[in-house]
Design a protein around this motif. Structure first.
Motif, mmCIF file in Angstrom:
data_model
loop_
_atom_site.group_PDB
_atom_site.id
_atom_site.type_symbol
_atom_site.label_atom_id
_atom_site.label_comp_id
_atom_site.label_asym_id
_atom_site.label_seq_id
_atom_site.Cartn_x
_atom_site.Cartn_y
_atom_site.Cartn_z
ATOM 1 N N LEU A 51 19.083 0.426 6.029
ATOM 2 C CA LEU A 51 18.682 -0.100 7.172
ATOM 3 C C LEU A 51 18.013 0.772 8.028
ATOM 4 O O LEU A 51 17.491 0.300 9.147
ATOM 5 C CB LEU A 51 20.460 0.100 7.803
ATOM 6 N N GLU A 54 15.370 -1.164 9.994
ATOM 7 C CA GLU A 54 15.505 -2.004 11.361
ATOM 8 C C GLU A 54 15.475 -1.075 12.020
ATOM 9 O O GLU A 54 14.619 -1.287 13.490
ATOM 10 C CB GLU A 54 16.692 -2.378 11.269
ATOM 11 N N ARG A 59 15.541 -2.093 15.834
ATOM 12 C CA ARG A 59 16.180 -3.396 16.109
ATOM 13 C C ARG A 59 17.724 -3.148 15.787
ATOM 14 O O ARG A 59 18.496 -3.945 16.257
ATOM 15 C CB ARG A 59 15.798 -4.947 15.543
ATOM 16 N N LEU A 60 18.268 -1.586 15.852
ATOM 17 C CA LEU A 60 19.058 -1.232 15.388
ATOM 18 C C LEU A 60 19.117 0.461 16.009
ATOM 19 O O LEU A 60 18.502 0.672 15.293
ATOM 20 C CB LEU A 60 19.401 -1.065 14.157
ATOM 21 N N GLN A 94 26.791 1.596 15.572
ATOM 22 C CA GLN A 94 26.055 0.606 15.756
ATOM 23 C C GLN A 94 25.792 0.144 16.761
ATOM 24 O O GLN A 94 27.040 -0.330 17.208
ATOM 25 C CB GLN A 94 25.227 0.635 13.648
ATOM 26 N N ARG A 96 23.635 -3.470 18.150
ATOM 27 C CA ARG A 96 22.313 -4.578 17.552
ATOM 28 C C ARG A 96 21.982 -5.373 18.235
ATOM 29 O O ARG A 96 22.605 -6.251 19.063
ATOM 30 C CB ARG A 96 22.624 -4.983 16.335
ATOM 31 N N SER A 99 18.151 -10.031 20.227
ATOM 32 C CA SER A 99 16.817 -10.419 19.769
ATOM 33 C C SER A 99 16.180 -11.406 20.544
ATOM 34 O O SER A 99 14.296 -11.619 19.891
ATOM 35 C CB SER A 99 16.461 -10.415 18.072
ATOM 36 N N ALA A 107 23.770 -7.285 23.008
ATOM 37 C CA ALA A 107 24.370 -6.637 22.170
ATOM 38 C C ALA A 107 25.719 -6.531 21.261
ATOM 39 O O ALA A 107 26.728 -6.770 22.016
ATOM 40 C CB ALA A 107 23.270 -5.293 22.544
ATOM 41 N N GLU A 108 25.826 -6.184 20.008
ATOM 42 C CA GLU A 108 26.641 -6.316 19.332
ATOM 43 C C GLU A 108 26.996 -4.856 18.511
ATOM 44 O O GLU A 108 26.194 -4.325 18.455
ATOM 45 C CB GLU A 108 26.375 -7.018 17.710
#
Length: 198
Positions: A51, A54, A59-60, A94, A96, A99, A107-108
């Motif tokens: 990870l 990212e 992106r994360l 987290q 995410r 994009s 976001a998730e």
């Protein structure tokens, strides 16, 4: 009792083995987080290392909770309190961000985990609150997540003001490979301009 903070890609690599231990503990405890039991701690650490690109690219986003050195019998008392190196990982979460051009406002939320030894102290709520505050600061207005139906996590999300959307039968298996329904939630966040202190 705990420190919750975001981590960089470099810090993630340095904590990968400890995060792998947390992930293995979570899977061993029966949580449905995408893995089957038994989960090898080395494979779990490798998953975290993968990870890092990212996280480095933004992106994360990743938060980690550490027990305060003096409050944790599992941490060497000589550990430098000014650094997280060597400190046991108690929890993580987290974010995410989407994009796509038309989804930059959402976001998730994923992989909210608290070690079984650290549950019952409100740490999951603190991790979620840190994530939500950061999301508001980034202009994110809609968060989504899914969790195993009838799991203890559902009580946390309900108490934190999340809205239940519905369930999907047999969406994912638990660590033993048994299919379970998944419940989808969302939360509408205030804009940064509407946040307290602005």
């Amino acid at each position: 009792m705990y420190t919750v903070r975001p981590v960089t890609a470099e810090e993630l690599l340095g904590a990968a083995e400890r995060l792998g231990g947390l992930l293995a503990d979570t899977v061993d405890g029966g949580a449905s987080v995408g893995f089957l039991a038994p989960l090898d701690p080395g494979a779990a650490a490798d998953w975290w290392r993968a990870l890092a690109p990212e996280v480095g690219a933004g992106r994360l986003l990743l938060w980690v909770a550490y027990p305060e050195p003096g409050a944790d019998p599992g941490t060497d008392p000589s550990t430098d309190a000014s650094t997280d190196a060597g400190r046991r990982v108690a929890g993580t979460v987290q974010l995410r961000p989407a994009s796509t051009a038309n989804g930059r406002h959402r976001a998730e939320v994923a992989k909210l985990m608290v070690h079984r030894a650290d549950r019952g102290h409100g740490l999951a709520g603190r991790l979620l609150a840190a994530l939500e505050a950061a999301a508001v600061g980034r202009g994110i207005r809609t968060l989504v997540l899914d969790t195993e139906t009838d799991s203890p996590a559902e009580r946390l999300y309900a108490a934190a003001g999340w809205t239940r959307v519905g369930t999907v039968p047999d969406f994912a298996t638990d660590p033993a490979g048994v299919p379970h329904a998944t419940t989808v939630y969302y939360k509408a966040l205030p804009s940064a301009a509407d946040s307290p202190g602005r």
